[in-house]
Design a protein around this motif. Structure first.
Motif, PDB file in Angstrom:
ATOM      1  N   SER A 127     -27.214  -5.586 -85.781  1.00  0.00           N
ATOM      2  CA  SER A 127     -27.966  -5.493 -87.025  1.00  0.00           C
ATOM      3  C   SER A 127     -29.248  -4.717 -86.790  1.00  0.00           C
ATOM      4  CB  SER A 127     -28.287  -6.892 -87.570  1.00  0.00           C
ATOM      5  OG  SER A 127     -27.105  -7.630 -87.783  1.00  0.00           O
ATOM      6  N   ALA A 144     -31.401  -3.637 -92.663  1.00  0.00           N
ATOM      7  CA  ALA A 144     -30.382  -4.028 -93.629  1.00  0.00           C
ATOM      8  C   ALA A 144     -29.013  -3.469 -93.282  1.00  0.00           C
ATOM      9  CB  ALA A 144     -30.778  -3.553 -95.031  1.00  0.00           C
ATOM     10  N   ASP A 176     -35.914 -10.495 -92.027  1.00  0.00           N
ATOM     11  CA  ASP A 176     -34.447 -10.585 -92.061  1.00  0.00           C
ATOM     12  C   ASP A 176     -33.964 -11.838 -91.345  1.00  0.00           C
ATOM     13  OD1 ASP A 176     -34.440  -8.206 -93.393  1.00  0.00           O
ATOM     14  OD2 ASP A 176     -33.999  -6.968 -91.627  1.00  0.00           O
ATOM     15  N   GLU A 188     -34.641 -14.899 -93.381  1.00  0.00           N
ATOM     16  CA  GLU A 188     -33.724 -15.007 -94.511  1.00  0.00           C
ATOM     17  C   GLU A 188     -32.399 -15.621 -94.087  1.00  0.00           C
ATOM     18  OE1 GLU A 188     -31.713 -12.174 -97.990  1.00  0.00           O
ATOM     19  OE2 GLU A 188     -32.868 -11.292 -96.336  1.00  0.00           O
ATOM     20  N   LYS A 189     -31.908 -15.244 -92.900  1.00  0.00           N
ATOM     21  CA  LYS A 189     -30.663 -15.815 -92.401  1.00  0.00           C
ATOM     22  C   LYS A 189     -30.817 -17.293 -92.067  1.00  0.00           C
ATOM     23  CE  LYS A 189     -28.658 -11.564 -90.531  1.00  0.00           C
ATOM     24  NZ  LYS A 189     -28.142 -10.869 -89.321  1.00  0.00           N
ATOM     25  N   ARG A 218     -35.476 -14.977 -98.834  1.00  0.00           N
ATOM     26  CA  ARG A 218     -36.293 -13.948 -98.212  1.00  0.00           C
ATOM     27  C   ARG A 218     -37.756 -14.155 -98.573  1.00  0.00           C
ATOM     28  NH1 ARG A 218     -35.008  -9.506 -95.589  1.00  0.00           N
ATOM     29  NH2 ARG A 218     -36.559  -7.830 -95.351  1.00  0.00           N
TER      30      ARG A 218
END
Length: 652
Positions: A454, A457, A616, A619-620, A625
């Protein structure tokens, strides 16, 4: 699935050398598992509805490795093939006609003069085709959950079963054969009773309802109600046909329930008689009893007594089933659907992306499905020695064939097998997240996963793994944040090995540690360049190992390499200096809420390279977010370089 923990990890005194049996590099064994055929329905989109995929799945027994091709033999039909299911559905429609017509033709003999015999021949032809087709339909061995596609085994199993005899007898066009042999039309009660053998086909209807009741695509309550309605209508049809048959063959037609109303009923239309019969049967079944149609002779009264007694049982059956359906029978299904509704409301309220919603639904579906197997309930009450023996029987070959454990002594292999846990992951589910703390690593038993890098995005698929491959071991052995995200491609069965248990077992014997290091180093050398460049310090490590081998220090090299990379004991200052020297991010604790809220659900993670990547990661972890990062004292974070080890960051 790997979970984040606040426990600090001390580096392992080992690193490994990747010897797969085929010495192929990671990700080169793109294996197509038949699980995509057995466990998933066809879909017009690759972003398949995971909940549908798992709902129609058949989970293999633990430790069972399914071959790449479930049936490579010609003309073999899989029982879960979509086209075969459509064929079965078509036959069920024909069964409905056969069940209705067999009783109708018995009661109304004049029906043999119409189109019914021709229609019966056409229907029997389709069932004859199905008899031949059954000799080529693979079957599921219920003891091993494996598909059997051997022609001899399929034929022997079918020929020895009662189903073959009844299928043949119920399909033979006896009236047609009699007409060819004798030249007569073949009318009479004997042929009517022989036609009742077609009722054997009703078992297909029961199997269809049984499958539909377990299919989450259909409403369980509606399916059960339709089933009860079909049972009721069929019983009404049976009662009406039998009563008309009694009247038709009574010596005095006028002294019958219908003859008292319609004296010439034998000469009238068969549909008039059928209408009267259905009217009487429904009125009697519902206990209305208008009295306009009633039993006249002894035969009819005797049948009426038995009919009404059976109606009492049928009514009790319907009421009991409806009660059981509402209160008890659908309790588990309702609980599962309530869980789905909670997930849907939660994802809608928090505006989570569609992919995350599908993952949550698929995980919940798989949780309920695996709970049906009751494997955990069976194992948890057994002594540890028996559980270890079971694991050894199921998974020892899988452990021994994994590249990291090649050549290990039996003692360590038994210890590993005793401390593993088998799990299922639905399609498109993250098993490991990039940059999370290494807590477990996995051996893939069946299915397949993707190794993903990753970057913001965007995502890049670096490799694909299949049965026998390992995932997550690089982060565990190096004791660094997981360098990749591991996501399942289809329903996968994996073996999970914990970081701490693995470290405790391996550190007890230095020779075992050296062997694992050797396997791991060989494996790392075989990795493709895309994977190598994503792992910190790997190129320098491999270059140093090659240089030591060049100097012919074969015995000292592993030990020297081991001491350089993974020291057993270091003080905290040395660890911090090594973090800076190797570029490994420091550890911080992130929270998904403002600092003034009393919530202790923090997550220990490795600090990524940029603030964007930190957003990021948060957010996971928290499912939403954030846009702001502050310290515990309310100070806003603008540069990650200013952060220190174990700082608390509040992201919201």
């Amino acid at each position: 699935m790997s979970t984040t923990t606040s426990d600090a990890r001390s580096p392992l005194p080992l690193l490994s050398r990747g010897g797969r049996a085929s010495t192929a590099p990671l990700g080169t064994s793109e294996e197509r598992s038949p699980l995509s055929l057995l466990f998933r329905r066809r879909s017009s989109s690759e972003d398949v509805k995971n909940i549908t995929s798992v709902s129609s799945s058949l989970l293999p027994a633990f430790g069972t490795v399914v071959d790449d091709n479930p049936s490579s033999k010609p003309f073999i039909v899989l029982p879960y093939d979509r086209r075969y299911r459509l064929w079965e559905l078509y036959l069920v429609i024909l069964v409905g006609y056969s069940a209705w017509a067999s009783l109708f033709e018995l009661a109304f003999e004049k029906a043999a003069d119409g189109a019914f015999p021709t229609i019966d021949l056409v229907v029997d032809f389709f069932f004859a085709v199905d008899i031949v087709l059954t000799f080529f339909v693979a079957y599921l061995d219920t003891s091993t959950y494996l598909i059997v596609d051997d022609y001899n085994l399929i034929a022997r199993r079918y020929l020895k079963s009662l189903a073959f005899v009844m299928d043949v007898v119920s399909t033979l066009p006896i009236q047609f054969i009699y007409k060819i042999v004798t030249g007569n039309s073949g009318r009479g009660q004997a042929f009517g009773f022989l036609n009742l053998l077609r009722l054997w086909r009703l078992r297909r209807v029961a199997e269809l309802f049984k499958r539909l009741e377990k299919d989450t695509l259909f409403n369980y309550f509606v399916i059960r109600v339709i089933k009860l309605l079909c049972v009721t209508l069929f019983w009404v049809h049976i009662g009406g046909c039998i009563l008309f048959w009694i009247a038709y063959h009574y010596p005095s037609p006028i002294d019958t329930w219908i003859g008292s109303q319609v004296e010439d009923f034998k000469d009238r239309s068969i549909w008039l008689g059928y209408t009267y019969s259905m009217y009487w049967s429904i009125v009697t079944l519902t206990t209305v009893g208008y009295g306009d149609l009633h039993a006249v002779n002894t035969r009819e009264k005797t049948f009426n007594m038995f009919y009404m007694l059976f109606n009492i049982g049928l009514t009790a059956y319907i009421i009991g089933n409806m009660t059981n359906l509402v209160v008890h029978g659908a309790l588990r299904t309702f609980r599962m659907r309530n869980a789905f509704n909670h997930i849907l409301r939660y994802t809608s309220k928090n505006k989570l992306p569609d992919m995350m919603r599908e993952q949550m639904l698929a995980h919940m579906q798989l949780k309920f499905k695996t709970a049906e197997l009751k494997q955990e309930e069976v194992l948890q009450d057994l002594p540890k020695a028996i559980r270890s023996s079971i694991n050894e029987h199921l998974f020892r070959s899988v452990i021994e064939n994994a590249y990291l454990f090649k050549g290990l002594p039996d003692g360590l292999t038994v210890q590993l097998v005793s401390n593993i846990k088998a799990e299922y992951f639905p399609p498109k589910m993250e098993m490991i997240l990039q940059n999370e703390i290494p807590t477990d690593f996995y051996i893939i038993v069946s299915g397949g996963v993707e190794i993903i890098r990753s970057k913001g995005a965007s995502e890049q698929v670096l490799a694909k793994l299949g049965p026998g491959d390992m995932a997550g071991e690089i982060g565990v052995v190096f004791n660094i944040p997981q360098p990749f995200t591991v996501r399942t491609r289809r329903l996968s069965q994996v073996i999970r090995i914990g970081h701490h248990k693995f470290k405790e077992m391996v550190q007890s014997d230095i020779e075992d540690s050296k062997m694992i290091i050797t396997n791991f180093m060989t494996y790392l050398k075989a990795l493709n360049d895309d994977l190598k460049k994503e792992i910190p310090f790997l190129r320098d490590l491999l270059a140093n190992a090659d240089a030591q081998e060049t100097v012919h220090t074969e015995e000292a090299a592993p030990q020297s390499n081991n001491e350089e990379i993974l020291m057993i004991s270091r003080d905290e200052n040395e660890k911090k200096e090594e973090h800076k020297r190797e570029g490994v991010p420091i550890r911080v604790i992130i929270h998904g809420h403002p600092p003034n809220q009393d919530n202790n659900n923090g997550r220990l993670v490795m600090l990524p390279d940029s603030i964007q990547l930190l957003f990021d990661l948060a957010e996971k972890k928290f499912g939403r977010r954030g846009s702001t990062i502050v310290m515990a004292d309310g100070a806003h974070v603008e540069q990650l370089d200013a952060l220190r080890e174990n700082d608390n960051l509040y992201i919201f």
